[in-house]
Design a protein around this motif. Structure first.
Motif, PDB file in Angstrom:
ATOM      1  N   ASN A 310       0.776  -1.239   0.000  1.00  0.00           N
ATOM      2  CA  ASN A 310       0.000   0.000   0.000  1.00  0.00           C
ATOM      3  C   ASN A 310       0.806   1.288   0.000  1.00  0.00           C
ATOM      4  OD1 ASN A 310      -2.593  -1.109  -0.089  1.00  0.00           O
ATOM      5  ND2 ASN A 310      -2.577  -1.506   2.117  1.00  0.00           N
ATOM      6  N   ASP A 311       2.063   1.251   0.398  1.00  0.00           N
ATOM      7  CA  ASP A 311       2.800   2.496   0.624  1.00  0.00           C
ATOM      8  C   ASP A 311       3.827   2.833  -0.449  1.00  0.00           C
ATOM      9  OD1 ASP A 311       1.427   2.889   3.024  1.00  0.00           O
ATOM     10  OD2 ASP A 311       2.819   1.584   4.111  1.00  0.00           O
ATOM     11  N   LEU A 312       3.675   2.297  -1.650  1.00  0.00           N
ATOM     12  CA  LEU A 312       4.643   2.583  -2.702  1.00  0.00           C
ATOM     13  C   LEU A 312       4.637   4.076  -3.037  1.00  0.00           C
ATOM     14  CD1 LEU A 312       4.158  -0.372  -5.227  1.00  0.00           C
ATOM     15  CD2 LEU A 312       5.806  -0.175  -3.371  1.00  0.00           C
ATOM     16  N   THR A 313       5.829   4.650  -3.123  1.00  0.00           N
ATOM     17  CA  THR A 313       5.942   6.065  -3.493  1.00  0.00           C
ATOM     18  C   THR A 313       6.044   6.246  -4.995  1.00  0.00           C
ATOM     19  OG1 THR A 313       8.360   5.975  -3.265  1.00  0.00           O
ATOM     20  CG2 THR A 313       7.090   6.628  -1.320  1.00  0.00           C
ATOM     21  N   HIS A 314       6.652   5.276  -5.679  1.00  0.00           N
ATOM     22  CA  HIS A 314       6.907   5.402  -7.113  1.00  0.00           C
ATOM     23  C   HIS A 314       6.607   4.099  -7.856  1.00  0.00           C
ATOM     24  CE1 HIS A 314       9.346   8.681  -5.479  1.00  0.00           C
ATOM     25  NE2 HIS A 314       9.442   9.180  -6.686  1.00  0.00           N
ATOM     26  N   VAL A 315       6.081   4.248  -9.052  1.00  0.00           N
ATOM     27  CA  VAL A 315       6.067   3.179 -10.048  1.00  0.00           C
ATOM     28  C   VAL A 315       6.825   3.721 -11.254  1.00  0.00           C
ATOM     29  CG1 VAL A 315       4.649   1.975 -11.731  1.00  0.00           C
ATOM     30  CG2 VAL A 315       3.967   1.992  -9.347  1.00  0.00           C
ATOM     31  N   VAL A 316       7.843   3.002 -11.689  1.00  0.00           N
ATOM     32  CA  VAL A 316       8.672   3.462 -12.802  1.00  0.00           C
ATOM     33  C   VAL A 316       8.509   2.511 -13.976  1.00  0.00           C
ATOM     34  CG1 VAL A 316      10.995   4.025 -13.582  1.00  0.00           C
ATOM     35  CG2 VAL A 316      10.359   4.476 -11.210  1.00  0.00           C
ATOM     36  N   ASN A 317       8.060   3.047 -15.102  1.00  0.00           N
ATOM     37  CA  ASN A 317       7.958   2.272 -16.336  1.00  0.00           C
ATOM     38  C   ASN A 317       9.280   2.401 -17.083  1.00  0.00           C
ATOM     39  OD1 ASN A 317       4.791   1.630 -16.721  1.00  0.00           O
ATOM     40  ND2 ASN A 317       5.059   3.629 -15.738  1.00  0.00           N
ATOM     41  N   TYR A 318      10.166   1.421 -16.895  1.00  0.00           N
ATOM     42  CA  TYR A 318      11.437   1.463 -17.612  1.00  0.00           C
ATOM     43  C   TYR A 318      11.182   1.419 -19.104  1.00  0.00           C
ATOM     44  CZ  TYR A 318      16.453   0.700 -18.257  1.00  0.00           C
ATOM     45  OH  TYR A 318      17.762   0.845 -18.610  1.00  0.00           O
ATOM     46  N   ASN A 319      10.131   0.697 -19.482  1.00  0.00           N
ATOM     47  CA  ASN A 319       9.566   0.721 -20.836  1.00  0.00           C
ATOM     48  C   ASN A 319       8.067   0.860 -20.700  1.00  0.00           C
ATOM     49  OD1 ASN A 319      11.831  -1.690 -20.951  1.00  0.00           O
ATOM     50  ND2 ASN A 319      12.019  -0.266 -22.640  1.00  0.00           N
ATOM     51  N   LEU A 320       7.436   1.618 -21.559  1.00  0.00           N
ATOM     52  CA  LEU A 320       5.981   1.660 -21.584  1.00  0.00           C
ATOM     53  C   LEU A 320       5.448   0.314 -22.054  1.00  0.00           C
ATOM     54  CD1 LEU A 320       5.045   5.139 -23.108  1.00  0.00           C
ATOM     55  CD2 LEU A 320       4.431   4.298 -20.840  1.00  0.00           C
ATOM     56  N   PRO A 321       4.393  -0.220 -21.430  1.00  0.00           N
ATOM     57  CA  PRO A 321       3.819  -1.482 -21.906  1.00  0.00           C
ATOM     58  C   PRO A 321       3.082  -1.260 -23.222  1.00  0.00           C
ATOM     59  CG  PRO A 321       2.452  -0.552 -20.177  1.00  0.00           C
ATOM     60  CD  PRO A 321       3.663   0.326 -20.270  1.00  0.00           C
ATOM     61  N   ASP A 322       2.951  -2.316 -24.017  1.00  0.00           N
ATOM     62  CA  ASP A 322       2.207  -2.214 -25.270  1.00  0.00           C
ATOM     63  C   ASP A 322       0.716  -2.049 -25.021  1.00  0.00           C
ATOM     64  OD1 ASP A 322       4.294  -2.595 -27.343  1.00  0.00           O
ATOM     65  OD2 ASP A 322       4.581  -4.476 -26.289  1.00  0.00           O
ATOM     66  N   ASP A 323       0.236  -2.624 -23.927  1.00  0.00           N
ATOM     67  CA  ASP A 323      -1.183  -2.578 -23.591  1.00  0.00           C
ATOM     68  C   ASP A 323      -1.425  -1.438 -22.608  1.00  0.00           C
ATOM     69  OD1 ASP A 323      -3.782  -3.027 -22.948  1.00  0.00           O
ATOM     70  OD2 ASP A 323      -3.483  -5.024 -22.094  1.00  0.00           O
ATOM     71  N   THR A 324      -2.315  -0.508 -22.957  1.00  0.00           N
ATOM     72  CA  THR A 324      -2.602   0.630 -22.088  1.00  0.00           C
ATOM     73  C   THR A 324      -3.180   0.174 -20.757  1.00  0.00           C
ATOM     74  OG1 THR A 324      -3.005   2.012 -24.025  1.00  0.00           O
ATOM     75  CG2 THR A 324      -3.805   2.833 -21.925  1.00  0.00           C
ATOM     76  N   ASP A 325      -4.009  -0.884 -20.771  1.00  0.00           N
ATOM     77  CA  ASP A 325      -4.553  -1.404 -19.518  1.00  0.00           C
ATOM     78  C   ASP A 325      -3.440  -1.794 -18.556  1.00  0.00           C
ATOM     79  OD1 ASP A 325      -7.101  -1.011 -20.342  1.00  0.00           O
ATOM     80  OD2 ASP A 325      -7.555  -3.104 -20.783  1.00  0.00           O
ATOM     81  N   ALA A 326      -2.337  -2.317 -19.107  1.00  0.00           N
ATOM     82  CA  ALA A 326      -1.201  -2.702 -18.263  1.00  0.00           C
ATOM     83  C   ALA A 326      -0.607  -1.475 -17.582  1.00  0.00           C
ATOM     84  CB  ALA A 326      -0.140  -3.415 -19.089  1.00  0.00           C
ATOM     85  N   TYR A 327      -0.595  -0.327 -18.288  1.00  0.00           N
ATOM     86  CA  TYR A 327      -0.090   0.893 -17.662  1.00  0.00           C
ATOM     87  C   TYR A 327      -0.983   1.290 -16.487  1.00  0.00           C
ATOM     88  CZ  TYR A 327       1.246   5.642 -16.657  1.00  0.00           C
ATOM     89  OH  TYR A 327       1.638   6.772 -15.970  1.00  0.00           O
ATOM     90  N   VAL A 328      -2.291   1.176 -16.668  1.00  0.00           N
ATOM     91  CA  VAL A 328      -3.227   1.519 -15.596  1.00  0.00           C
ATOM     92  C   VAL A 328      -3.004   0.614 -14.390  1.00  0.00           C
ATOM     93  CG1 VAL A 328      -5.658   1.650 -14.928  1.00  0.00           C
ATOM     94  CG2 VAL A 328      -4.948   2.430 -17.188  1.00  0.00           C
TER      95      VAL A 328
END
Length: 563
Positions: A310-328
């Motif tokens: 629950n306490d994550l400060t950051h999510v880093v996309n080293y690469n953007l996923p191909d699927d937008t739902d995956a980004y969400v």
């Protein structure tokens, strides 16, 4: 819809337990789901994102309705991963800690099935399981779902995307028709619709997020750099955020291993989570991450499914996923429990279009960030260190025996010299590393020069354009191939992430992709004799210009072998 848990109608033992956990007001999905499930046997569909409180939404009513005197399995909860299975079990155990005689048993792969069989024999009113292990236990007649009252499909979209369709069908066929089926999902895909039509009867549907949009309390930032500078960006982000506690998402297992190894070698508190780890290794990594002994977890999308922190400060996309739902899904892992979160995308100078696509589909707004420079990083680290020193508790009794010797050694120093030495001892490494740091941000003018993609690309050795070869591969959506898995296959075969990959066309029975010409022979040779999910791989140079035209209908195109 209820405003407080007290007015929900839940039994006192459950209300007392969740009050101790700090539960006060239900989340939107809980407020709509709990009263319905307590008062109706109708099937139910709940559409909500990860982190919205779905476990309590279905878990609290399931506990309330359980007959603790009956040791048979009354509720079966299916979920996609071992991590989520254990998380749900842990949550239900906390909610029911005052309910005597209630037993919640998790069943999942990668652990002793005999131990799980013994636990089931003792009696389990609620079983939480992954599809594969649950079906195995059903076939062995150790898990008996024939008399269950409730079947819960949690993260149903993830279970289907991970290939559990046949397992789910087999389990559902072994459950009684008159049971109540509860399905929770972030999206309502065609496969989800198929399950609801086949196995559910006139379900009530509640949608907290009608669209698959990102959480409102998450900020979205992208940094645009050259591909070769991605790792430098990651290091600078970690350095400018001394208290970072986040997940870095990579495309492939190999990339995950490589990035985690680099971070650890460079002194960062990091580790990797990917499909090549044994269950014991996964458990160890997740234990350290949940206890914040790790600050950075590097993971693939598949390996990270079911992680509930629950306490994550950051999510880093080293690469953007191909699927937008995956980004969400990725970004939804931060900004939970009312806290602010930050989702960062490190993008190549030609990926501006992808940022716009994510904005449009996910309903978010990205801000273009400036990769921090050396002075900013050192300043942030220094201030963080000073704050840590000033906030450190001093135990006079423990340090008193050493103080006389310390005073004697430091006596020749003035207050100013002492501070200088104190700071230098801690920060010479940062000062040396960043004193000549360059600006790695890509300017808008550079971006405009490169916006035409592969046509504007230069070779790594000179000023000419890269020449691409177009290849045919005998794999398609039928074989569960997608762009991410294809790129991973190429990278693993070449043992490199530096290959220039052009256009990718995934069809049903086969696919096409472009790769820089000088790597074609190496890739084709490297794939000889290899299999993809058990299917022999055939890669050939394609003469066809497009996948359409006379190859319409997925007929095999004309190919010529590469000599």
């Amino acid at each position: 819809m209820i405003q407080t848990f007290a007015e929900s109608g839940l039994q006192v033992d459950i209300l007392d337990a969740i009050q101790e956990l700090g539960f006060e007001q239900p989340t939107p999905i809980q407020a709509q789901t709990i009263p319905f499930l307590l008062n109706s046997r109708q099937d139910f569909i709940g559409l909500a994102q990860t982190g919205t409180g779905k476990t309590a939404a279905f878990g609290l009513p399931a506990l309330h309705l359980t007959d603790v005197e009956d040791k048979q399995t009354q509720t079966l909860i299916l979920c996609p991963t071992r991590e989520l299975c254990l998380q749900i079990t842990s949550d239900l155990s906390k909610y029911s800690k005052r309910m005597r005689g209630l037993n919640v048993v998790p069943v999942y792969g990668g652990a002793s099935i005999e131990t799980q069989i013994k636990a089931l024999k003792k009696g389990a009113q609620i079983v939480v399981g992954t599809p594969g292990r649950s079906l195995d236990l059903i076939k062995r007649k150790k898990l008996k779902p024939h008399n269950i009252n409730r079947l819960v499909l949690d993260e149903a979209d993830e279970m289907l995307s991970m290939g559990f369709k046949e397992d789910l069908d087999a389990i559902l066929e072994n459950t009684p028709e008159e049971k109540q089926t509860l399905l929770f999902s972030a999206t309502l895909s065609k496969e989800i619709a198929r399950i609801t039509k086949k196995y559910m009867n006139n379900p009530e549907q509640v949608s907290v997020n009608p669209r698959n949009t990102a959480a409102e309390n998450v900020s979205h930032i992208y940094y645009m750099v050259q591909a070769k500078d991605r790792y430098q960006v990651l290091k600078r982000l970690a350095d400018v955020n001394p208290d970072i506690y986040g997940i870095v998402f990579c495309r492939t297992r190999q990339e995950t291993k490589d990035i985690a190894k680099k971070l650890m070698e460079d002194g960062y508190n990091a580790d990797a989570l990917h499909g090549d780890l044994s269950q014991a290794q996964r458990d160890e990594v997740m234990h350290r991450f949940r206890n914040r002994q790790l600050q950075i977890l590097v993971a693939t999308d598949v390996a990270a499914r079911g992680i509930d922190v629950n306490d994550l400060t950051h999510v880093v996309n080293y690469n953007l996923p191909d699927d937008t739902d995956a980004y969400v899904h990725r970004s939804g892992r931060t900004g939970r429990a009312g806290k602010k979160g930050l989702s960062i995308a490190i993008v190549h100078s030609r990926e501006g279009r992808r940022i716009r696509e994510v904005e449009k589909v996910a309903g978010v707004k990205f801000t273009k960030g400036t990769v921090p420079g050396g002075k900013e990083i050192v300043t942030k680290q220094l201030y963080a260190f000073i704050d840590k020193v000033t906030q450190t508790n001093v135990d006079e009794k423990q340090i008193q025996p050493f103080m006389e010797a310390i005073y004697e050694k430091l006596e020749p120093m003035s207050r100013e010299d002492l501070i200088k030495h104190f700071v230098s001892a801690e920060f010479n490494r940062f000062l040396d590393y960043y004193k000549d740091s360059r600006d790695i941000n890509v300017s808008e003018s550079n971006r405009k020069q490169e916006k035409n993609g592969p046509k504007a690309r230069k070779t790594r050795t000179g000023g000419g354009k890269i020449k691409f070869s177009r290849l045919y591969i005998n794999l398609g959506t039928k074989h569960k191939l997608n762009p991410t898995r294809l790129i991973g296959l190429i990278n693993e075969t070449l043992r490199s992430r530096d290959a220039e990959i052009g256009k990718i066309e995934i069809l049903k029975n086969f696919s096409f992709f472009e790769i820089e010409d000088n790597l074609t022979n190496k890739l084709v040779d490297g794939l000889i004799g290899k299999k993809f999910d058990g299917h022999p791989i055939l890669v050939e140079l394609s003469e066809a210009k497009k996948a359409g035209g006379r190859n319409k209908g997925n007929r095999r195109p004309r190919t010529k072998k590469r000599r």
